[in-house]
Design a protein around this motif. Structure first.
Motif, PDB file in Angstrom:
ATOM      1  N   TRP A  10       0.361  -1.228   0.162  1.00  0.00           N
ATOM      2  CA  TRP A  10       0.312  -0.268   0.104  1.00  0.00           C
ATOM      3  C   TRP A  10       1.152   1.435   0.094  1.00  0.00           C
ATOM      4  CZ3 TRP A  10      -4.667   1.792  -0.365  1.00  0.00           C
ATOM      5  CH2 TRP A  10      -4.957   3.139   0.106  1.00  0.00           C
ATOM      6  N   LYS A  11       2.057   1.476   1.049  1.00  0.00           N
ATOM      7  CA  LYS A  11       3.186   2.624   0.939  1.00  0.00           C
ATOM      8  C   LYS A  11       3.383   2.787  -0.328  1.00  0.00           C
ATOM      9  CE  LYS A  11       7.192   3.983   3.558  1.00  0.00           C
ATOM     10  NZ  LYS A  11       6.581   5.798   3.840  1.00  0.00           N
ATOM     11  N   ALA A  12       4.030   1.658  -0.887  1.00  0.00           N
ATOM     12  CA  ALA A  12       4.812   1.915  -2.174  1.00  0.00           C
ATOM     13  C   ALA A  12       4.002   1.911  -3.342  1.00  0.00           C
ATOM     14  CB  ALA A  12       5.101  -0.124  -2.698  1.00  0.00           C
ATOM     15  N   ILE A  13       2.163   2.256  -3.820  1.00  0.00           N
ATOM     16  CA  ILE A  13       2.354   2.513  -4.391  1.00  0.00           C
ATOM     17  C   ILE A  13       2.207   3.888  -4.527  1.00  0.00           C
ATOM     18  CG2 ILE A  13      -0.498   2.109  -5.428  1.00  0.00           C
ATOM     19  CD1 ILE A  13      -0.566  -0.572  -4.438  1.00  0.00           C
ATOM     20  N   TRP A  14       2.041   4.765  -2.813  1.00  0.00           N
ATOM     21  CA  TRP A  14       2.287   5.862  -3.553  1.00  0.00           C
ATOM     22  C   TRP A  14       3.107   6.846  -2.736  1.00  0.00           C
ATOM     23  CZ3 TRP A  14      -3.171   7.717  -4.251  1.00  0.00           C
ATOM     24  CH2 TRP A  14      -3.651   6.832  -3.208  1.00  0.00           C
ATOM     25  N   ASP A  15       4.325   5.899  -2.798  1.00  0.00           N
ATOM     26  CA  ASP A  15       5.818   6.940  -1.975  1.00  0.00           C
ATOM     27  C   ASP A  15       5.902   6.537  -3.800  1.00  0.00           C
ATOM     28  OD1 ASP A  15       6.079   6.682   0.477  1.00  0.00           O
ATOM     29  OD2 ASP A  15       7.242   4.852   0.319  1.00  0.00           O
TER      30      ASP A  15
END
Length: 282
Positions: A10-15
């Motif tokens: 999830w974080k990688a998507i937005w990072d």
């Protein structure tokens, strides 16, 4: 283990950043905010004085404050889920130039003049207090979204600071096009969008020159409620006699637009990530 992998994905998507993710998140925020407004209107519409929102504390709470509580909670949950509270409020990776101080200077001047120019006797004390508290929510939600999340995403994707400034201010301006849903005249909405684009640029300059997101949050949190209370409404010109202080604050809108034009000409720079290091100015 599964939870950690899910959170990391999830974080990688937005990072990864990027303008389209910034726009997508803005649309999702507006869906929650406007959806919350509709639900509040359906449940407590009889408490809202549509022709004069600032007439009663109930009207202020249900029309302005509660939808912002919903929107702010959604944004806070998102920022927490991706672990961005610390980077959003970290020192800015791109320093501001001396001339950018014009933006916060004239913002503070208008806030002070409007504070002095408010006709406090025309409002219930609870209305004035709730309006000021609502300003805190406006400052948090709109600055976290546009000068925080959107700016971070654009910088993370390698955009120049000019592009970061323009796109984040455009997103901020388009947020206010939603005022058309509330029945404001189209011309008023269009003028509001133009003004908020210039205002957004001034807030971007404030972010740059003060070096931390907390200052745009604070200034925005003070600017909107003093504007509402000094003019007697939301996104409207004051009617009737005004105090000399409020009249002195009137030209501020023109000043912001001039500063915005100057910024469109002068802003340069790029925030780039060095390997295993913090972003640096080039």
């Amino acid at each position: 283990m599964d939870h950690a992998v899910h959170s990391s994905g999830w974080k990688a998507i937005w990072d990864s950043g990027g303008w389209w993710r910034a726009v997508l998140l803005t649309v999702l925020y507006m869906a929650f905010y406007l959806g919350g407004s509709l639900l509040v209107g359906a449940a407590a519409g009889d408490q809202i004085v549509a022709e004069d929102i600032l007439r009663t504390p109930q009207s202020v709470f249900f029309s302005l404050m509660l939808p912002l509580i919903i929107g702010s909670a959604v944004l806070a949950a998102f920022v927490y889920s991706v672990g961005w509270f610390k980077p959003l409020f970290a020192p800015q990776p791109v320093k501001g130039s001396w001339w950018m101080w014009a933006a916060p200077f004239f913002l503070v001047a208008a806030i002070v003049l409007r504070f002095l120019g408010i006709n406090y006797g025309s409002y219930q004390a609870s209305v004035a207090l709730l309006t000021l508290l609502t300003g805190l929510l406006i400052g948090f939600a709109e600055e976290i979204l546009t000068r925080g999340i959107v700016v971070k995403m654009l910088r993370d994707s390698g955009k120049s600071e000019w592009v970061v400034m323009v796109l984040s201010s455009l997103v901020f301006a388009l947020l206010h096009s939603a005022n058309a849903i509330s029945g404001l005249p189209i011309l008023t909405v269009l003028l509001t969008v133009v003004f908020t684009f210039g205002f957004g640029i001034c807030m971007y300059l404030t972010l740059r020159v003060t070096g931390n997101l907390i200052w745009p949050v604070i200034l925005h949190a003070l600017y909107d409620p003093t504007l509402f209370l000094s003019t007697g409404g939301i996104d409207q010109a004051a009617s009737g006699p005004q105090s000399p202080f409020a009249l002195m604050a009137g030209p501020a809108n023109i000043v912001y637009m001039i500063i915005a034009v100057v910024a469109l000409i002068l802003v340069r720079g790029r925030s780039q990530r060095a390997p295993l290091a913090e972003p640096v100015l080039r």
